[in-house]
Design an enzyme around this catalytic site. Structure first.
Site, short mmCIF file in Angstrom:
data_model
loop_
_atom_site.label_atom_id
_atom_site.label_comp_id
_atom_site.label_asym_id
_atom_site.label_seq_id
_atom_site.Cartn_x
_atom_site.Cartn_y
_atom_site.Cartn_z
N GLY A 22 48.28 28.75 113.86
CA GLY A 22 46.90 28.37 114.14
C GLY A 22 46.62 28.22 115.63
N ALA A 23 47.31 29.01 116.46
CA ALA A 23 47.17 28.85 117.91
C ALA A 23 46.03 29.69 118.49
CB ALA A 23 48.48 29.18 118.62
N ASN A 24 45.27 30.36 117.63
CA ASN A 24 44.13 31.13 118.15
C ASN A 24 42.89 30.26 118.28
OD1 ASN A 24 44.19 31.35 115.15
ND2 ASN A 24 42.20 32.28 115.47
N TYR A 180 41.57 17.76 100.57
CA TYR A 180 42.10 17.84 101.95
C TYR A 180 43.05 16.67 102.19
CZ TYR A 180 42.14 17.89 107.11
OH TYR A 180 42.52 17.91 108.44
#
Ligand SMILES: NC(=O)c1ccc[n+]([C@@H]2O[C@H](COP(=O)([O-])OP(=O)(O)OC[C@H]3O[C@@H](n4cnc5c(N)ncnc54)[C@H](OP(=O)(O)O)[C@@H]3O)[C@@H](O)[C@H]2O)c1
Length: 314
Positions: A22-24, A180
């Protein structure tokens, strides 16, 4: 720990190889950017190569010589997790990773969605996919001091309950506080259980966890939960006074990942009101995350659901 820990406190990452999911976007992007500034080589898998390459271009705009590797990974699809892990093992054989940061996540998908494997999308993305990825890459993590597995959880974990009869939210689906929250509680349980198992074999690898508080990222603004009652309430009432930006949201993750004083099983988050914003500090672990019997059961169920055995060995 010091009370005003910042990016200036990140030690040199020269010679270290880091994998961040999820580093974008959001917190993961800032985590990658700050580690790149300190010389880490970073693998940044995203859901498409274009997204990964776009993040690389944005990091290189600030750190021209950054060592960055584009990759693809869909954590909500176990075949993608297997294929990605196999490519990493092939390209970087043996013990080749210093840091695995399980950051990627989705929040409050308004309607229950099912993944290609038949699992509920939030549980699959936030927990089952990262569990399988960590298991598949465990042998790639260097058995040495400084190696860490970091898991990004959430204050929502405090509202979660592991309901083994409703893990896929098939009986009841409430996007935020049940689904969640359960997935993020599972993350916290996973972090503690992983450390128990690493401690049992005297492994030099440690597991830490972090949460960003309330950080303004795509999770709220363009995530699948956009337009929901909870998102609207958060953006109208809480955002102006109780949030911080994505870089500040990334600081607890960065502390958990690289500070020499971060502890095995340590959990870090912002030190302000309700841990929503502020400087990194030890955070309160959800009491429900601390039950080793639930943890052992969840581990076994996760191996079964993912089909990936996870045996911790030296
Ligand atoms: N922001 C907050 O206030 C907050 C609070 C508590 C916890 N967190 C946690 O912090 C972490 C990072 O979130 P963020 O706030 O930075 O949100 P974000 O900006 O939306 O980033 C989430 C990242 O996860 C990726 N992702 C989503 N589904 C994926 C999948 N199936 N496979 C692979 N990657 C996937 C996204 O990719 P795409 O760009 O393709 O969507 C994106 O790169 C999450 O674990 C979240 O639960 C955030």
């Amino acid at each position: 720990m010091k009370t005003n820990w910042t990016t200036r406190d990140i030690p040199s990452q020269q010679g270290r190889r880091v994998l961040i999911t999820g580093a974008n976007s959001g917190i993961g992007f800032h985590t990658a950017l700050e580690l790149a500034r300190q010389g880490a080589e970073i693998i940044l898998p995203a859901r498409s190569l274009a997204k990964s390459e776009d993040a690389i271009a944005r990091i290189r705009a600030e750190v021209p010589n950054a060592k960055l590797i584009a990759e693809t990974l869909d954590l909500a699809d176990l075949s993608s997790v297997h294929a990605f892990a196999a490519r990493i093992v092939l390209r970087f054989p043996g013990q080749s990773l210093d840091l695995l940061i399980n950051n990627a996540g989705v929040m409050a998908i308004p309607q229950r969605e099912i993944t290609p494997d038949g699992y509920e999308r939030q549980f699959a993305t936030n927990y089952l996919g990262p569990f399988a990825l960590t298991a598949l890459l465990y042998n790639s993590i260097r058995q040495q001091l400084g190696s860490r597995i970091v898991i990004v959880s959430s204050t929502a974990s405090k509202f979660g309950k592991i309901d083994f009869s409703n893990l896929q939210s098939e009986r009841r689906y409430s996007p935020m506080w049940q689904c969640y929250a359960q997935s993020k509680l599972a993350d916290s349980i996973f972090a503690l259980e992983l450390q128990r198992r690493l401690t049992a074999i005297n492994s030099p690898i440690i597991t830490t966890a972090a949460h960003p508080g309330y950080a303004i990222t795509n999770l709220q603004t363009s995530g699948p939960g956009e337009g929901s009652f909870m998102m609207n309430l958060m953006s109208m009432v809480l955002k102006p006074i109780l949030s911080h930006d994505a870089l500040h949201g990334a600081l607890p993750t960065l502390y958990a990942a690289v500070d020499p004083n971060a502890q095995p099983s340590g959990y870090y988050g912002p030190n302000g009101f309700q841990e929503l914003k502020g400087n990194p500090a030890p955070a309160k672990i959800a009491p429900a995350a601390q039950d080793p019997i639930v943890a052992a059961k969840l581990w076994a169920v996760s191996e079964q659901l993912t089909g990936v055995p996870f045996n911790i060995h030296a």
